[in-house]
Design an enzyme around this catalytic site. Structure first.
Site, PDB file in Angstrom:
ATOM      1  N   GLU A 174      33.810  52.450  52.707  1.00 19.05           N
ATOM      2  CA  GLU A 174      32.977  51.733  50.982  1.00 19.05           C
ATOM      3  C   GLU A 174      31.464  51.402  51.934  1.00 19.05           C
ATOM      4  O   GLU A 174      31.347  51.081  51.749  1.00 19.05           O
ATOM      5  CB  GLU A 174      33.677  50.291  51.232  1.00 19.05           C
ATOM      6  CG  GLU A 174      35.624  50.115  50.571  1.00 19.05           C
ATOM      7  CD  GLU A 174      35.492  50.553  48.828  1.00 19.05           C
ATOM      8  OE1 GLU A 174      34.725  50.418  47.992  1.00 19.05           O
ATOM      9  OE2 GLU A 174      36.167  52.131  48.216  1.00 19.05           O
ATOM     10  N   HIS A 250      35.396  43.531  49.810  1.00 15.08           N
ATOM     11  CA  HIS A 250      35.130  44.077  51.087  1.00 15.08           C
ATOM     12  C   HIS A 250      34.623  43.384  52.245  1.00 15.08           C
ATOM     13  O   HIS A 250      34.226  41.525  51.644  1.00 15.08           O
ATOM     14  CB  HIS A 250      33.973  44.431  50.493  1.00 15.08           C
ATOM     15  CG  HIS A 250      34.042  45.802  49.791  1.00 15.08           C
ATOM     16  ND1 HIS A 250      32.975  46.402  48.577  1.00 15.08           N
ATOM     17  CD2 HIS A 250      34.470  46.856  49.850  1.00 15.08           C
ATOM     18  CE1 HIS A 250      32.741  47.355  48.135  1.00 15.08           C
ATOM     19  NE2 HIS A 250      33.758  48.081  48.291  1.00 15.08           N
ATOM     20  N   CYS A 369      25.433  43.143  48.243  1.00 14.41           N
ATOM     21  CA  CYS A 369      26.081  44.370  47.339  1.00 14.41           C
ATOM     22  C   CYS A 369      25.500  45.540  46.542  1.00 14.41           C
ATOM     23  O   CYS A 369      25.399  46.271  46.402  1.00 14.41           O
ATOM     24  CB  CYS A 369      27.270  44.298  46.625  1.00 14.41           C
ATOM     25  SG  CYS A 369      27.861  42.339  47.041  1.00 14.41           S
TER      26      CYS A 369
HETATM   27  N1  LIG Z   1      30.697  43.623  48.216  1.00 19.17           N
HETATM   28  C1  LIG Z   1      30.131  44.841  48.262  1.00 19.17           C
HETATM   29  N2  LIG Z   1      29.157  45.453  48.950  1.00 19.17           N
HETATM   30  N3  LIG Z   1      29.591  45.734  46.674  1.00 19.17           N
HETATM   31  C2  LIG Z   1      30.411  44.949  44.961  1.00 19.17           C
HETATM   32  C3  LIG Z   1      30.721  46.457  44.105  1.00 19.17           C
HETATM   33  C4  LIG Z   1      31.268  45.439  43.246  1.00 19.17           C
HETATM   34  C5  LIG Z   1      32.016  46.581  42.082  1.00 19.17           C
HETATM   35  N4  LIG Z   1      32.198  46.421  41.218  1.00 19.17           N
HETATM   36  C6  LIG Z   1      32.248  46.898  39.883  1.00 19.17           C
HETATM   37  O1  LIG Z   1      33.396  47.742  40.131  1.00 19.17           O
HETATM   38  C7  LIG Z   1      33.096  46.044  38.928  1.00 19.17           C
HETATM   39  C8  LIG Z   1      33.029  47.205  37.885  1.00 19.17           C
HETATM   40  C9  LIG Z   1      33.257  46.547  36.087  1.00 19.17           C
HETATM   41  O2  LIG Z   1      34.538  46.074  36.658  1.00 19.17           O
HETATM   42  O3  LIG Z   1      33.099  47.261  35.287  1.00 19.17           O
HETATM   43  C10 LIG Z   1      33.410  46.990  42.934  1.00 19.17           C
HETATM   44  O4  LIG Z   1      34.905  46.427  43.076  1.00 19.17           O
HETATM   45  O5  LIG Z   1      33.149  48.242  43.862  1.00 19.17           O
END
Ligand SMILES: N=C(N)NCCC[C@H](NC(=O)CCC(=O)O)C(=O)O
Length: 445
Positions: A174, A250, A369
């Site tokens: 990730e 994460h 993020c």
């Molecule tokens: N913590 C870090 N670095 N990044 C956050 C990522 C959020 C992302 N949300 C999403 O992909 C949601 C998309 C949706 O539900 O439409 C994920 O879960 O991978």
């Protein structure tokens, strides 16, 4: 020679929506199917970038990806004209269709893992795009992420680009969301801390029961090998499976580090004592500020709600640090009280700045993020594509571009509008000219 930590923030793409795609990410699930505002989302992100630029930080922009992803739909057997492919998929397989519309590339902390030249065996800055195998919608990102990164860091004398790890859960990666670098200053060899959620090949180590652990130990080890890191500047630490089961999908939802400061929740890690001793030993004689937040101060649940740890910890030009926090922290009495007290302590952190990134937060993406950190020296910085660096002019230009191309409302039903594809492609085609990226998108190739 000066050294900088440059933040490359993801520009939110025109299809930003809430499809509830990320099991294990509480905000994504609880806001599923609500209506988004792509224009506001992009502008919130740009305002944060501009504010950091105005604070004297070096700030860059990372372009979004082409969505809906017609290429993937064709790979999955949908055929005909682009419009027919979209219509068939939307009608026959709505879940797949929603996934290929996601603007999730905005969270550039997941775009790649980056090791600065001070840490690597050949002195180059190494990039490995994250394969993001755990979620289908995110697994569509690595190839284009790699192409965009190569168009930004396009000089093989200073920058080494690796292919993403094999697309398999065994090597679930990730990116920088599970990678923290501590260092005396950005130009010195630092300690690269890789946090993983489970092991793919060793069933004896603990794993979460409810939600998936997206990052494996074996993926983290592979990245460290690819980047030519030495054992002496690398630490592998396991995330506490109990916090993954509470929505910490994460590690950057529960810990953040910068230079000699490590800010984390008491429940974030397994084997904390011995791993922290290893981090300190590898860091050297100067003491690290380990700032531990106890559950009596802020619970894990509150951390997940407010993203207290998904804050950016940045070093300002005067050498002190500031926390860049989402307004959710300010609106939460215990968390805002905690932050107000934190800046009075004897640590480098002196300021908190709050930003409204609610459009992103509603999908589980906070300030941290939204950015990929790349530590660079003057020479390396001069080799970065200058068109992606934030300036007053670029800020104005990108705001105009958003005003011209983005909708201010996008519901799940609206995703079926075939117009969205041409709107999105027109916008991205113009964007590649603004950012001088060349032909990075499938529709341009
Ligand atoms: N913590 C870090 N670095 N990044 C956050 C990522 C959020 C992302 N949300 C999403 O992909 C949601 C998309 C949706 O539900 O439409 C994920 O879960 O991978």
């Amino acid at each position: 020679m000066h050294h900088y930590e440059v933040n490359f923030d993801g520009l939110v793409g025109p299809t930003h929506n809430y499809a509830g795609l990320s099991y294990g990410n509480v905000a994504s699930l609880s806001n599923a199917k609500s209506t988004s505002n792509p224009k506001a989302a992009a502008k919130q992100g740009l305002a944060k970038m501009k504010a950091l630029h105005d604070m004297g930080m070096v700030q860059g922009v990372l372009a979004p990806q082409e969505r809906p992803d017609v290429t993937t739909l064709r790979r999955l057997g949908f055929s005909g004209s682009d419009a027919e492919v979209l219509t068939q998929a939307a009608q026959q397989a709505p879940a797949i269709y929603h996934a290929v519309c996601s603007a999730s590339s905005m969270w550039t902390a997941n775009a790649a893992t980056v090791s600065p030249g001070a840490d690597t065996v050949d002195g180059k800055v190494h990039f490995t795009p994250a394969n993001l195998t755990n979620k289908f919608h995110r697994s569509l990102e690595p190839q284009t992420s790699g192409r965009i990164l190569q168009a930004m860091f396009n000089n093989s004398r200073y920058f080494e680009h690796h292919l993403h790890l094999p697309d398999n859960e065994h090597f679930g990666d990730e990116g920088a969301a599970n990678h923290t670098r501590l260092c005396r200053n950005y130009g010195h060899a630092g300690v690269e801390i890789f946090t993983y959620g489970r092991s793919a090949f060793n069933p004896n180590i603990p794993a979460p029961q409810r939600y998936p652990a997206r990052q494996t130990l074996e993926a983290s080890q592979a990245i460290a090998r690819l980047h030519g890191l030495s054992d002496e500047n690398t630490v592998f630490i396991q995330q506490n499976p109990a916090v993954i089961d509470q929505g910490v999908f994460h590690n950057d939802v529960i810990a953040v580090g910068n230079q000699n400061v490590f800010f984390y929740h008491e429940d974030a890690f397994l084997d904390k004592e011995s791993k922290f001793a290893e981090i300190q030993r590898k860091f050297g004689d100067d003491p690290i500020h380990f700032i531990e937040v106890s559950s009596s101060e802020v619970t894990v649940e509150e951390a997940v709600q407010t993203y207290l740890f998904n804050t950016q910890l940045i070093t300002l030009q005067d050498g002190t640090m500031a926390i860049i926090a989402p307004t959710e922290c300010q609106e939460h009495p215990r968390v805002s009280a905690y932050l107000a007290e934190l800046v009075t302590r004897d640590t480098p952190i002196r300021q908190v700045h709050y930003f409204d990134v609610k459009q992103s937060m509603r999908n589980g993406g906070g300030p941290a993020c939204l950015r990929l950190r790349v530590a660079l020296n003057d020479t390396e910085l001069a080799a970065v594509n200058p068109a992606v660096m934030m300036s007053d002019e670029l800020f104005a230009r990108l705001n105009q571009w958003v005003d011209k191309h983005y909708r201010d409302e996008l519901s799940i039903a609206d995703l079926q509008d075939p117009q969205l594809l041409s709107e999105s492609r027109t916008a991205l085609d113009e964007l590649t000219q603004i950012l001088k990226l060349g032909s990075v998108y499938p529709f341009q190739r």
